[in-house]
Design an enzyme around this catalytic site. Structure first.
Site, PDB file in Angstrom:
ATOM      1  N   GLY A   5      60.725-117.029 -14.694  1.00 44.00           N
ATOM      2  CA  GLY A   5      60.275-115.867 -13.936  1.00 44.00           C
ATOM      3  C   GLY A   5      60.979-114.621 -14.424  1.00 44.00           C
ATOM      4  O   GLY A   5      61.932-114.702 -15.202  1.00 44.00           O
ATOM      5  N   CYS A  23      64.268-121.936 -17.888  1.00 42.68           N
ATOM      6  CA  CYS A  23      64.655-120.537 -17.935  1.00 42.68           C
ATOM      7  C   CYS A  23      65.237-120.107 -16.574  1.00 42.68           C
ATOM      8  O   CYS A  23      66.306-120.541 -16.190  1.00 42.68           O
ATOM      9  CB  CYS A  23      63.487-119.669 -18.376  1.00 42.68           C
ATOM     10  N   TYR A  24      64.518-119.271 -15.812  1.00 44.98           N
ATOM     11  CA  TYR A  24      65.026-118.882 -14.497  1.00 44.98           C
ATOM     12  C   TYR A  24      65.211-120.121 -13.609  1.00 44.98           C
ATOM     13  O   TYR A  24      66.135-120.174 -12.797  1.00 44.98           O
ATOM     14  CB  TYR A  24      64.073-117.896 -13.817  1.00 44.98           C
ATOM     15  N   HIS A  36      61.856-122.073 -23.513  1.00 48.02           N
ATOM     16  CA  HIS A  36      60.521-122.388 -22.985  1.00 48.02           C
ATOM     17  C   HIS A  36      59.851-123.485 -23.821  1.00 48.02           C
ATOM     18  O   HIS A  36      59.276-123.200 -24.878  1.00 48.02           O
ATOM     19  CB  HIS A  36      59.652-121.132 -22.967  1.00 48.02           C
ATOM     20  N   GLU A  73      57.168-124.964 -23.143  1.00 49.65           N
ATOM     21  CA  GLU A  73      55.709-124.930 -22.975  1.00 49.65           C
ATOM     22  C   GLU A  73      54.999-124.067 -23.998  1.00 49.65           C
ATOM     23  O   GLU A  73      53.783-124.194 -24.175  1.00 49.65           O
ATOM     24  CB  GLU A  73      55.364-124.443 -21.557  1.00 49.65           C
ATOM     25  N   SER A 121      26.826-114.871 -18.017  1.00 53.53           N
ATOM     26  CA  SER A 121      26.966-113.918 -19.109  1.00 53.53           C
ATOM     27  C   SER A 121      26.587-114.516 -20.450  1.00 53.53           C
ATOM     28  O   SER A 121      26.368-113.787 -21.418  1.00 53.53           O
ATOM     29  CB  SER A 121      28.415-113.425 -19.182  1.00 53.53           C
ATOM     30  N   GLY A 122      26.527-115.833 -20.524  1.00 59.45           N
ATOM     31  CA  GLY A 122      26.272-116.496 -21.796  1.00 59.45           C
ATOM     32  C   GLY A 122      27.539-116.948 -22.476  1.00 59.45           C
ATOM     33  O   GLY A 122      27.502-117.640 -23.489  1.00 59.45           O
ATOM     34  N   GLY A 123      28.697-116.570 -21.922  1.00 63.63           N
ATOM     35  CA  GLY A 123      29.965-117.018 -22.462  1.00 63.63           C
ATOM     36  C   GLY A 123      30.288-118.429 -22.014  1.00 63.63           C
ATOM     37  O   GLY A 123      29.575-119.038 -21.217  1.00 63.63           O
ATOM     38  N   VAL A 124      31.386-118.964 -22.546  1.00 62.75           N
ATOM     39  CA  VAL A 124      31.767-120.343 -22.247  1.00 62.75           C
ATOM     40  C   VAL A 124      32.012-120.539 -20.753  1.00 62.75           C
ATOM     41  O   VAL A 124      31.506-121.491 -20.142  1.00 62.75           O
ATOM     42  CB  VAL A 124      33.033-120.729 -23.046  1.00 62.75           C
ATOM     43  N   ASP A 125      32.774-119.631 -20.160  1.00 68.46           N
ATOM     44  CA  ASP A 125      33.191-119.817 -18.764  1.00 68.46           C
ATOM     45  C   ASP A 125      32.003-119.843 -17.809  1.00 68.46           C
ATOM     46  O   ASP A 125      31.871-120.747 -16.979  1.00 68.46           O
ATOM     47  CB  ASP A 125      34.158-118.707 -18.352  1.00 68.46           C
ATOM     48  N   SER A 126      31.134-118.843 -17.914  1.00 66.16           N
ATOM     49  CA  SER A 126      30.000-118.780 -16.990  1.00 66.16           C
ATOM     50  C   SER A 126      29.000-119.895 -17.272  1.00 66.16           C
ATOM     51  O   SER A 126      28.359-120.414 -16.360  1.00 66.16           O
ATOM     52  CB  SER A 126      29.321-117.420 -17.065  1.00 66.16           C
ATOM     53  N   SER A 127      28.871-120.284 -18.541  1.00 65.00           N
ATOM     54  CA  SER A 127      27.942-121.368 -18.888  1.00 65.00           C
ATOM     55  C   SER A 127      28.385-122.686 -18.278  1.00 65.00           C
ATOM     56  O   SER A 127      27.586-123.428 -17.697  1.00 65.00           O
ATOM     57  CB  SER A 127      27.839-121.515 -20.412  1.00 65.00           C
ATOM     58  N   LYS A 148      41.176-122.396 -21.112  1.00 66.90           N
ATOM     59  CA  LYS A 148      39.954-122.293 -21.910  1.00 66.90           C
ATOM     60  C   LYS A 148      39.610-123.581 -22.660  1.00 66.90           C
ATOM     61  O   LYS A 148      38.458-124.006 -22.672  1.00 66.90           O
ATOM     62  CB  LYS A 148      40.090-121.129 -22.893  1.00 66.90           C
TER      63      LYS A 148
END
Length: 505
Positions: free
Chosen positions: A39, A65-66, A153, A155, A207-213, A361
């Protein structure tokens, strides 16, 4: 959330909880292990996040870390401000055998640091498992109490053996089983959507993008896929042309989703409204807020025109959108807002359905394949919700959008002719309102600068600039300057994330 993403890559389910949640609730959830994240605070800042005795969990605990510093402080150790800070790549020097957490790692490797304070005195029972090249404490552990801490980190992709360390903690020390998959997520999510929506009507922004599709496909699976032919549909998709899309994208969306997949698709041309609302706006946060507001207003008008009553609005919000927008589950730092999670009006007539909110993603791409979507959809590069508005620095006008669309099309065309483009995460053009002197046809010009951005990444949370072949860059520069009126200079962005972001705004 990036830590959670790495755990999911190991096939293990995890949840992100705020540090302010009572420990009793966490105990009731019966976790196999607990990770205390990093953080932006110093442990000595007023109001900085504090933890209760981690030994009460009765399961392995890892502070990062924190999280390490909070662990040390609550157990009686000492953290102090350093005279020097460690940011970026650093050397990890394993002490002895590294204990149960670092067992099997090479004696020296590269890790990613991001801290000013450091551990000056260990709590009772702990030992140093590794130090940094500067001699500072980099990893500690109390094997008997099953408590561990990392100052770096693991990750982030920059830490060479970060995945191996997390795997050792999650699979070996916590005993988790790698049985969480996108197939199980799809099944669970579809059931949750059906329960949330009930018999309600859903409006989905496509929108035609990956997420909305993938959002639309998942909603279709949950609500309409198993209904008999002719039964009333619950899912209704609306495609909004905001005037900020890539060249040819409007026609492509209509062809793929309207004609190809057969979704109930309604197209709305709202480009004039979006561009008018953005007139004179320069601040990137204001752009995002305006686009979010007009987006919702457009949807509400679409509802009226469709003549139906919609109970829910579906959005393809992802984890990175959330983590960079708001302090979701506790005191984290806000980087930038996203139109999906910020800028929404206080009064919205539809409730939100965000089935991808927990995913990164690359997980969404895997889910898309699981749902049977074609690779032409699931393998598309990410495109920001605000569109080209965040790739035009300064005021957004129709003329600037058209100029950037032409330059961006050239960037994509040239890069996609290079076989290595399949390894890229994103590649695009940016319009910089930085004018400079040039010479064209023996005449002096004073035009804008086009920045080209291409990065490699696995999840969008961290990214490296891509080393495009010189020949590709030469063709891009030559074509933009010769074919796109408005640019007389092309530059290539060689910034990584962090410290930069992938998008310029």
């Amino acid at each position: 959330m990036l830590i959670a993403r790495r755990i999911r890559e190991l096939g293990c389910y995890c949840e992100i909880w705020p540090c302010t949640r009572p420990q009793a609730q966490m105990l009731a959830w019966r976790p196999s292990g607990v990770i205390l994240s990093g953080g932006p605070n110093s442990i000595y800042d007023a109001g900085s996040p504090q933890i209760e005795d981690p030994r009460a969990f009765g399961v392995p605990v890892l502070g990062i870390c924190y999280g390490l510093q909070a662990l040390v402080a609550v157990l009686g150790g000492r953290v102090e401000a350093g005279t020097t800070r460690e940011y970026g790549a650093a050397q990890l020097l394993v002490q002895g055998d590294g204990g149960p957490l670092l067992s099997g790692l090479p004696a020296a490797s590269t890790v990613w640091m991001s801290h000013g304070d450091h551990v000056a005195e260990l709590p009772k029972g702990f030992e140093v498992l590794a130090r940094s090249g500067d001699g500072l404490v980099a990893a500690i552990g109390d094997a008997q109490a099953r408590l561990y801490g990392l100052q770096f980190h693991p990750e982030v992709a920059h830490s060479e053996h970060g995945r191996a360390i997390l795997q050792q903690f999650v699979l070996e020390l916590c005993g988790c089983k790698p049985d969480w998959t996108m197939a199980s997520f799809a099944e669970r999510s579809a059931a949750e959507i059906a329960q949330q929506v009930g018999s309600g009507q859903v409006l989905c922004g496509l929108s035609g993008g990956v997420d909305s599709s993938v959002t639309a496909a998942l909603l279709h699976l949950a609500l309409d896929a198993h209904k008999p032919a002719g039964a009333p549909r619950q899912l209704h998709c609306v495609f909004v042309d905001n005037g900020l899309l890539r060249q040819g994208e409007v026609e492509q969306v209509q062809k793929i989703f309207g004609e190809g997949l057969g979704l109930d698709l309604h197209c709305v041309d709202a480009s004039q409204q979006f561009l008018a609302a953005l007139t004179g706006v320069i601040d990137p946060e204001k752009k995002r807020k305006i686009i979010g507001r007009v987006f919702i207003e457009t949807f509400e008008k679409a509802v009226e025109r469709l003549g139906g009553t919609f109970d829910f609005l579906a959005q393809g919000t992802l984890y990175p959108d959330v983590i960079e927008s708001v302090s979701l589950n506790g005191p984290s730092a806000t980087i930038k807002s996203h139109h999906n999670v910020g800028g929404l009006p206080d009064r919205m007539r539809m409730r939100l359905v965000e089935p991808l909110r927990e995913l990164f993603k690359d997980e969404v791409r895997v889910l898309g394949r699981e749902l049977g979507l074609p690779s032409t959809l699931v393998d598309r590069q990410p495109f920001p919700g605000p569109g080209l508005a965040v790739r035009i620095l300064g005021e957004v006008t129709r003329e600037r959008v058209e100029v950037l669309q032409r330059a961006d099309a050239i960037v994509r065309q040239e890069i996609e002719q290079w076989p290595g483009h399949i390894e890229l995460w994103q590649y695009f053009a940016v319009l910089l309102p930085v004018q400079s002197v040039g010479v064209m046809g023996d005449q002096r010009t004073y035009e804008n600068t086009c920045a080209v951005r291409a990065v490699t990444s696995s999840d969008g949370m961290t990214a490296d600039w891509a080393e495009l072949p010189r020949a590709v860059l030469v063709r891009i520069s030559s074509r933009i300057i010769n074919e796109v009126r408005g640019f007389n200079r092309v530059v290539y962005d060689i910034s990584s994330k962090p410290p930069a972001t992938i998008e310029w705004e």
